[in-house]
Write a protein that holds these residues in place. Structure first.
Motif, mmCIF file in Angstrom:
data_model
loop_
_atom_site.group_PDB
_atom_site.id
_atom_site.type_symbol
_atom_site.label_atom_id
_atom_site.label_comp_id
_atom_site.label_asym_id
_atom_site.label_seq_id
_atom_site.Cartn_x
_atom_site.Cartn_y
_atom_site.Cartn_z
ATOM 1 N N GLY A 93 0.809 -1.083 -0.087
ATOM 2 C CA GLY A 93 0.007 0.079 0.081
ATOM 3 C C GLY A 93 0.720 1.374 -0.080
ATOM 4 O O GLY A 93 0.460 2.287 -0.786
ATOM 5 N N THR A 94 1.865 1.233 0.890
ATOM 6 C CA THR A 94 2.778 2.415 0.778
ATOM 7 C C THR A 94 3.669 2.578 -0.305
ATOM 8 O O THR A 94 3.650 3.759 -0.861
ATOM 9 N N LEU A 95 3.927 1.671 -1.296
ATOM 10 C CA LEU A 95 4.604 1.443 -2.511
ATOM 11 C C LEU A 95 3.623 2.086 -3.586
ATOM 12 O O LEU A 95 3.942 2.702 -4.517
ATOM 13 N N LEU A 96 2.319 1.977 -3.447
ATOM 14 C CA LEU A 96 1.367 2.151 -4.063
ATOM 15 C C LEU A 96 1.345 3.874 -4.519
ATOM 16 O O LEU A 96 1.432 4.389 -5.513
ATOM 17 N N ALA B 176 -8.916 -7.735 7.030
ATOM 18 C CA ALA B 176 -7.716 -7.019 7.774
ATOM 19 C C ALA B 176 -6.531 -6.933 6.632
ATOM 20 O O ALA B 176 -5.895 -5.644 6.770
ATOM 21 N N PHE B 177 -6.283 -7.624 5.644
ATOM 22 C CA PHE B 177 -5.103 -7.256 4.775
ATOM 23 C C PHE B 177 -5.691 -6.112 3.687
ATOM 24 O O PHE B 177 -4.874 -5.461 3.490
ATOM 25 N N VAL B 178 -7.033 -6.095 3.532
ATOM 26 C CA VAL B 178 -7.409 -4.963 2.768
ATOM 27 C C VAL B 178 -7.365 -3.653 3.368
ATOM 28 O O VAL B 178 -6.671 -2.564 2.959
ATOM 29 N N LEU B 179 -7.469 -3.693 4.960
ATOM 30 C CA LEU B 179 -7.608 -2.593 5.695
ATOM 31 C C LEU B 179 -6.027 -2.231 5.816
ATOM 32 O O LEU B 179 -5.524 -1.070 5.878
ATOM 33 N N TRP B 180 -5.175 -3.103 5.837
ATOM 34 C CA TRP B 180 -3.652 -2.817 5.892
ATOM 35 C C TRP B 180 -2.974 -2.282 4.718
ATOM 36 O O TRP B 180 -2.351 -1.323 5.042
ATOM 37 N N VAL B 181 -3.661 -2.433 3.654
ATOM 38 C CA VAL B 181 -3.386 -1.825 2.266
ATOM 39 C C VAL B 181 -3.638 -0.529 2.468
ATOM 40 O O VAL B 181 -2.869 0.633 2.132
ATOM 41 N N LEU B 182 -4.872 -0.037 2.875
ATOM 42 C CA LEU B 182 -5.410 1.266 3.058
ATOM 43 C C LEU B 182 -4.679 1.864 4.038
ATOM 44 O O LEU B 182 -4.233 3.170 3.733
ATOM 45 N N VAL B 183 -4.075 1.466 4.992
ATOM 46 C CA VAL B 183 -3.131 2.167 6.043
ATOM 47 C C VAL B 183 -1.956 2.659 5.347
ATOM 48 O O VAL B 183 -1.386 3.639 5.632
ATOM 49 N N GLY B 184 -1.484 1.319 4.419
ATOM 50 C CA GLY B 184 -0.166 1.746 3.845
ATOM 51 C C GLY B 184 -0.172 3.053 2.792
ATOM 52 O O GLY B 184 0.471 3.650 2.738
ATOM 53 N N ILE B 185 -1.508 2.909 1.949
ATOM 54 C CA ILE B 185 -1.750 4.032 1.324
ATOM 55 C C ILE B 185 -1.636 5.361 1.896
ATOM 56 O O ILE B 185 -1.026 6.182 1.681
ATOM 57 N N GLY B 186 -2.292 5.451 3.010
ATOM 58 C CA GLY B 186 -2.381 6.648 3.986
ATOM 59 C C GLY B 186 -0.913 6.901 4.462
ATOM 60 O O GLY B 186 -0.632 8.258 4.148
#
Length: 270
Positions: A82-85, A163-173
Motif C-alpha cells: 500500500g505504501t509503495l502504491l 484485515a489485509f485490505v485495511l492494512w493496504v489502505l493504512v499503507g496508502i495513507g
C-alpha cells in the motif's frame, strides 16, 4: 467511468511491475515456513511425540493460532504494498502524467484505494493458503483436529482477508503522509518489527499501558482476526472485540488518508 479508468490504470501499473509478485513470494515463504514449523512443534508436543511431553489432544485452538499467523506476522506485506502504491509515483515522477491523464485527483486516489483493495485480497488469500494448508496438513498428520470443520475458523479466515485490505489502505495513507519512498519503508519496517512489538510487550506487563496497547494498529488487526501468537500468555481481557479492532484499523486508514490528501495529494507536483 473516471473511477473505473483510474482503477484499471492502477492495476495495470502494479501487475506490469515485479514488486507485487516479489513481495507475494516473500510473504508466502516467510509466513508459510513459520506456520509449518510452529504447527509441527505444537502438534508434536500435543501428541507427546517430543521427548518429555504428554499428550494434550489440543487441536482447533492451536489451529486458529497457526492460521492467524497470516495476519499477526504477515500484515507488514500489505502495509508495504500500500505504501509503495503511492510513494512509487513520487519516486519515479509518474504522478504528473497520471494527473494529466485523469485530472480529478480524488478519482486517482479512489482508483488507488480500489486497486489496493484488490491487492489486499490477493495477498490475504496467499497468506491464508500458506498458513492453513500446511498447518492443517501437519495437524491431520498427527491425528489432531484441524479446526477447519468449524464455522468459527472460516469466519476468522474471512476476517484475515478484511484485515489485509485495511492494512493496504493504512499503507496508502502512510505513503501519502510520508512521500519519500525510502523513508516510508524504513518507518513501516521500524514500527511494525520493533516499535509496536516492544510497546505491546510493555503493555502486557505494565497495567497502566494495557488500555493503550490494545489500540495500537497491530493489536487492532489481531483483535479483528480474533487470534494472535502475540496474545499468548497475556490474556484477552484487554483485547478489543473483532468489530472494534476493525473499526480502529479503519480509523487509522481514514485519518492517514485525510491528512495525506490535505497535506500532500492536493499540492502541486513538478
Amino acid at each position: 467511468m473516471t473511477l473505473l479508468r483510474a482503477t484499471s490504470s492502477e492495476l495495470t501499473k502494479q501487475f506490469t511491475t515485479a514488486i507485487w509478485w516479489i513481495l507475494a513470494l516473500v510473504l508466502a515463504l516467510y509466513v508459510g515456513m513459520i506456520a509449518t514449523g510452529l504447527a509441527f512443534a505444537i502438534a508434536a508436543s500435543a501428541t507427546g511425540a517430543l521427548p518429555g511431553t504428554t499428550t494434550t489432544g489440543e487441536g482447533p485452538a492451536s489451529g486458529s493460532l497457526i492460521y492467524s499467523l497470516a495476519n499477526s506476522i504477515g500484515y507488514v506485506f500489505p502495509l508495504l504494498i500500500g505504501t509503495l502504491l503511492v510513494t512509487g509515483e513520487f519516486r519515479h515522477k509518474t504522478l504528473t502524467p497520471t494527473f494529466l491523464a485523469i485530472p480529478r485527483r480524488g478519482a486517482v486516489l479512489g482508483g488507488k484505494l480500489l486497486a489496493g483493495a484488490v491487492l489486499g485480497l490477493l495477498y490475504g488469500v496467499i497468506a491464508v493458503v500458506v498458513t492453513a494448508a500446511p498447518g492443517a496438513a501437519v495437524f491431520a498428520g498427527f491425528g489432531l483436529e484441524t479446526g477447519l470443520g468449524t464455522g468459527d475458523t472460516w469466519a476468522m479466515l474471512g476476517r484475515i482477508l478484511i484485515a489485509f485490505v485495511l492494512w493496504v489502505l493504512v499503507g496508502i495513507g502512510t505513503g501519502l503522509v510520508v512521500r519519500n519512498q525510502v523513508a516510508a519503508i524504513v518507518i513501516v519496517l521500524a514500527f511494525t518489527q520493533f516499535v509496536e512489538p516492544l510497546l505491546r510487550v510493555g503493555a502486557a506487563f505494565v497495567e497502566s499501558l494495557s488500555g493503550i496497547g490494545r489500540f495500537l494498529p497491530g493489536a487492532a488487526g489481531d483483535a479483528l482476526v480474533g487470534a494472535s501468537a502475540l496474545n499468548m500468555g497475556s490474556g484477552t481481557a484487554d483485547t478489543l472485540a473483532w468489530w472494534g479492532g476493525g473499526l480502529v484499523l479503519l480509523g487509522y486508514a481514514v485519518v492517514l488518508l485525510l491528512i495525506g490528501y490535505v497535506t500532500s495529494w492536493r499540492r502541486d507536483v513538478a
